[in-house]
Design a protein around this motif. Structure first.
Motif, short mmCIF file in Angstrom:
data_model
loop_
_atom_site.label_atom_id
_atom_site.label_comp_id
_atom_site.label_asym_id
_atom_site.label_seq_id
_atom_site.Cartn_x
_atom_site.Cartn_y
_atom_site.Cartn_z
N ALA A 1 0.83 -1.21 0.00
CA ALA A 1 0.00 0.00 0.00
C ALA A 1 0.86 1.26 0.00
N CYS A 2 1.99 1.22 0.71
CA CYS A 2 2.89 2.37 0.73
C CYS A 2 3.47 2.61 -0.67
N GLY A 3 3.88 1.54 -1.34
CA GLY A 3 4.39 1.69 -2.70
C GLY A 3 3.34 2.22 -3.65
N GLU A 4 2.13 1.70 -3.54
CA GLU A 4 1.04 2.17 -4.41
C GLU A 4 0.72 3.64 -4.15
N HIS A 5 0.77 4.05 -2.89
CA HIS A 5 0.48 5.45 -2.55
C HIS A 5 1.53 6.38 -3.14
N LEU A 6 2.80 6.00 -3.04
CA LEU A 6 3.86 6.84 -3.59
C LEU A 6 3.74 6.96 -5.10
N ILE A 7 3.31 5.89 -5.75
CA ILE A 7 3.09 5.94 -7.20
C ILE A 7 1.87 6.82 -7.53
N LYS A 8 0.80 6.65 -6.79
CA LYS A 8 -0.42 7.41 -7.03
C LYS A 8 -0.19 8.90 -6.85
#
Length: 686
Positions: free
Chosen positions: A517-524
């Motif tokens: 989720a942290c990786g997805e948030h940084l991408i988003k």
């Protein structure tokens, strides 16, 4: 860096080796790489050497880059340096380093810092001709005449203990092998206590020894429960010796008058499953930090003459929003170390007036650690402060006047200006709705274009809170536009003890989905993209890497897994291995079918599939007693056999070291340079 898998990937004669098959809970487990556990088998060593040769060949085009990165990082370090001296009695103790020498030199001066230097140990001389050298025990007797020290020359964390007369510079005749890290002096300056390790490298026996005596050492205590580690220490008041017996979730402390070191230890509170506690001493009372009916811990006190639990009184009650992590006693003060909202706090309590005050810190996100405070009769607290922007800084804080003095900020050569960098605290939303903190650091001017190379780190196990501390080596990345992130995932204790509980046992997958989720948030949010995101973790953080790569290999461009704990089920089932029985209270007991199925469902080694994986650099230590070398080796072999991509897969085994990698500071920098060179090739950086 796209490279074809060459000979090592397919032609090593794995098929000729025996498969290991066993049944558990009706599940037939077949492990074609089980043979790698036998380090006496020439084929095992040959395999590791072949992998090393392959890694060297693939990274050979980066040799000049590695050298340049190494020199760049080395140039930021003040090679000839001095630690902040601390006072013990009439002596000032410190370490210093010299340019070109890999290890510290331990020294002291008598009377004042203007006095003549006395070199106690020069680790450089001791390490001469050795591939690996580590100093474990370093303890001077109460009269400051005898130095006890222990060394490890393999990385296996089995130390040899010796005693040095600091006046004559002669060693006492005896040596003691297979000792561990903890050690304590009795107040008679002759009686000492040390722990020895069993076949699984578990400290399980406490011995009493008389320095200079040839009489066999007395076995004081033998801990027979494989889930418990034994350690020994002495209170700052110098009044008591404390033997600590602890599993992951249960504690027992036994105490002995340090003036009567030949006496018998007494139990303060018998172990009760699930109850942890630690003890500090002050005058006529013990202070007890415990989680009994207090998930975030509370502070109790009990009279020394009768410290039975029924005599305990509350000093600091339990709080739902504050984790009480530690307590230190001085002659007129108690110091409480807490964590609130993920941020460390330090509270100072005046034992005379009852007044309490916090120590204020200048940044919104930071770490603070207690420094060297051997003196009990002092109003001065030494602590170390650091943040993602502030180098490690040693302060002396007067607990009466509330004045602080900066004794030293670790120098960063080359003109480091922290005003050129920025930090942020973000939050990702996990699949169950939990807000997961992310600490970010980058060079100002970075724009959220989605094209920034980003390195995200994490751990998420054992209640360890990932520190937001400074590292000068990171500047090599930050100055090239790399964003760095720390994912404060569940399984750590950043947000309190429940944060830890929600990332262990049958909740362990929260650790992995939080990280994703942290990786997805940084991408988003535009900080990076899947084509620019790299991840890194070591040991249990290596387990995190393996689990995330199995679950979401498309999320990242590249990953580094240092000494990764990836063969979870097999390792924890084998109680002959270091830590295994103790691990049941962290991950669960796989002898229970419920835990077995759950652990197997995320174990990185068990879940390698025929699919594309990102570029991967894996490291191992042949003498590692914590994560055996065969775990990363087997994982690498299985990935080679099953993955469907042509992305680079590298295994580098340090054949002379253990869990922590190379021991000298220069070799350590070379390891980082190799990691960065690998990442640079994936990001296309110069």
């Amino acid at each position: 860096m796209q490279v074809p898998e060459i000979a090592i990937a397919k032609t090593f004669p794995i098929a000729e080796k025996r498969h290991h098959v066993h049944m558990i809970h009706g599940d037939e487990r077949v492990d074609p790489y089980f043979w790698m556990r036998d380090r006496t088998d020439p084929a095992t060593i040959a395999y590791l050497k072949d992998e090393n040769a392959y890694t060297e060949a693939v990274l050979k085009p980066t040799e000049d880059l590695q050298k340049a990165l190494y020199q760049e990082m080395l140039a930021r370090i003040q090679e000839t340096d001095l630690s902040v001296p601390y006072r013990k009695g009439n002596y000032w103790y410190y370490t210093r380093t010299e340019e070109g020498k890999a290890y510290p030199i331990h020294c002291r001066k008598q009377g004042s810092l203007d006095g003549k230097e006395e070199v106690l140990l020069d680790q450089n001389q001791m390490a001469e001709g050795l591939e690996y050298f580590a100093l474990g025990i370093f303890s001077v007797s109460p009269n400051q005449r005898i130095l006890a020290y222990a060394v490890d020359t393999s990385g296996a964390e089995r130390f040899t203990l010796r005693f040095l007369d600091l006046e004559t510079r002669e060693h006492f005749p005896e040596t003691v092998s297979d000792v561990y890290y903890s050690f304590a002096w009795g107040n008679d300056n002759r009686t000492v206590f040390y722990t020895q390790v069993d076949e699984a490298t578990r400290p399980y026996k406490l011995f009493r020894h008389t320095v200079g005596s040839s009489t066999p050492d007395e076995l004081v205590y033998h801990e027979t429960d494989d889930a418990y580690f034994l350690s020994i220490g002495r209170t700052r008041s110098e009044a008591y010796l404390l033997m600590h017996l602890g599993s992951k979730v249960t504690s027992e402390v036994q105490y002995l008058d340090a003036n009567q070191p030949t006496g018998a230890f007494q139990v303060l509170q018998p172990r009760t499953q699930g109850v942890e506690y630690d003890v500090e001493h002050h005058s006529d009372r013990f202070y007890i930090l415990t989680n009994q009916d207090a998930i975030n811990f509370k502070l109790m006190q009990a009279p020394v003459e009768d410290p039975r639990p029924e005599r305990w009184e509350t000093v600091v009650p339990h709080r739902d929003d504050v984790l009480l992590e530690g307590v230190s006693a001085f002659i007129n003060h108690l110091v409480l170390y807490e964590r609130e909202g993920g941020i460390p706090q330090v509270q100072v309590c005046n034992l005379t007036s009852g007044e309490q005050h916090p120590i204020d810190f200048p940044e919104s996100s930071y770490e603070v650690y207690e420094g060297a405070n051997p003196e009990f009769d002092t109003p001065v607290l030494r602590f170390t402060y650091t943040s993602l922007l502030t180098p490690s800084s040693v302060f002396d804080y007067d607990m009466n006047t509330r004045e602080r003095e900066l004794k030293k900020e670790t120098p960063v050569l080359g003109g480091y200006d922290k005003s050129q960098y920025a930090t942020e605290r973000l939050h990702a939303i996990a699949p169950d709705g939990t807000a997961v903190p992310i600490s970010l650091v980058y060079k100002k001017g970075i724009e959220k274009t989605g094209n920034n190379p980003l390195l995200m780190e994490g751990y998420g196990s054992y209640g360890f809170s990932y520190p937001v501390s400074f590292g000068s080596t990171r500047l090599t990345l930050l100055n090239r536009g790399v964003v760095m992130a720390i994912a404060h995932i569940r399984g750590g204790s950043e947000m309190g003890r429940r944060w830890y509980e929600d990332g262990k046992f049958l909740n362990k997958k929260n650790t992995f989905t939080d990280f994703i989720a942290c990786g997805e948030h940084l991408i988003k949010e535009g900080w990076t993209s899947s084509d620019h995101l790299a991840i890194q973790g070591g040991s249990a953080g290596g387990l995190l890497m393996g689990a995330v790569l199995n679950m979401r290999p498309d999320l990242v461009k590249a990953a580094i897994a240092h000494v990764p704990f990836v063969d979870v089920v097999t390792t924890i089932l084998d109680t002959s291995l270091p830590l295994s029985a103790m691990e049941w209270e962290e991950w669960g007991n796989p002898n229970d079918p419920v835990y077995y199925e759950y652990m197997k469902s995320y174990s990185p080694y068990d879940n390698v599939e025929a699919k594309d994986y990102p570029a991967l650099l894996i490291t191992a230590g042949l003498n590692d007693p914590r994560v055996s070398y065969w775990e990363p080796a087997k994982w690498t072999a299985k990935l080679r056999d099953r993955k469907t991509d042509t992305h680079v897969l590298l295994l580098k085994t340090n054949m002379e070291a253990g869990h922590g990698g190379a021991s000298g500071r220069y070799e350590h920098l070379k390891e980082i340079a190799l990691d960065y060179a690998f990442l640079f090739t994936q990001w296309g950086l110069r």
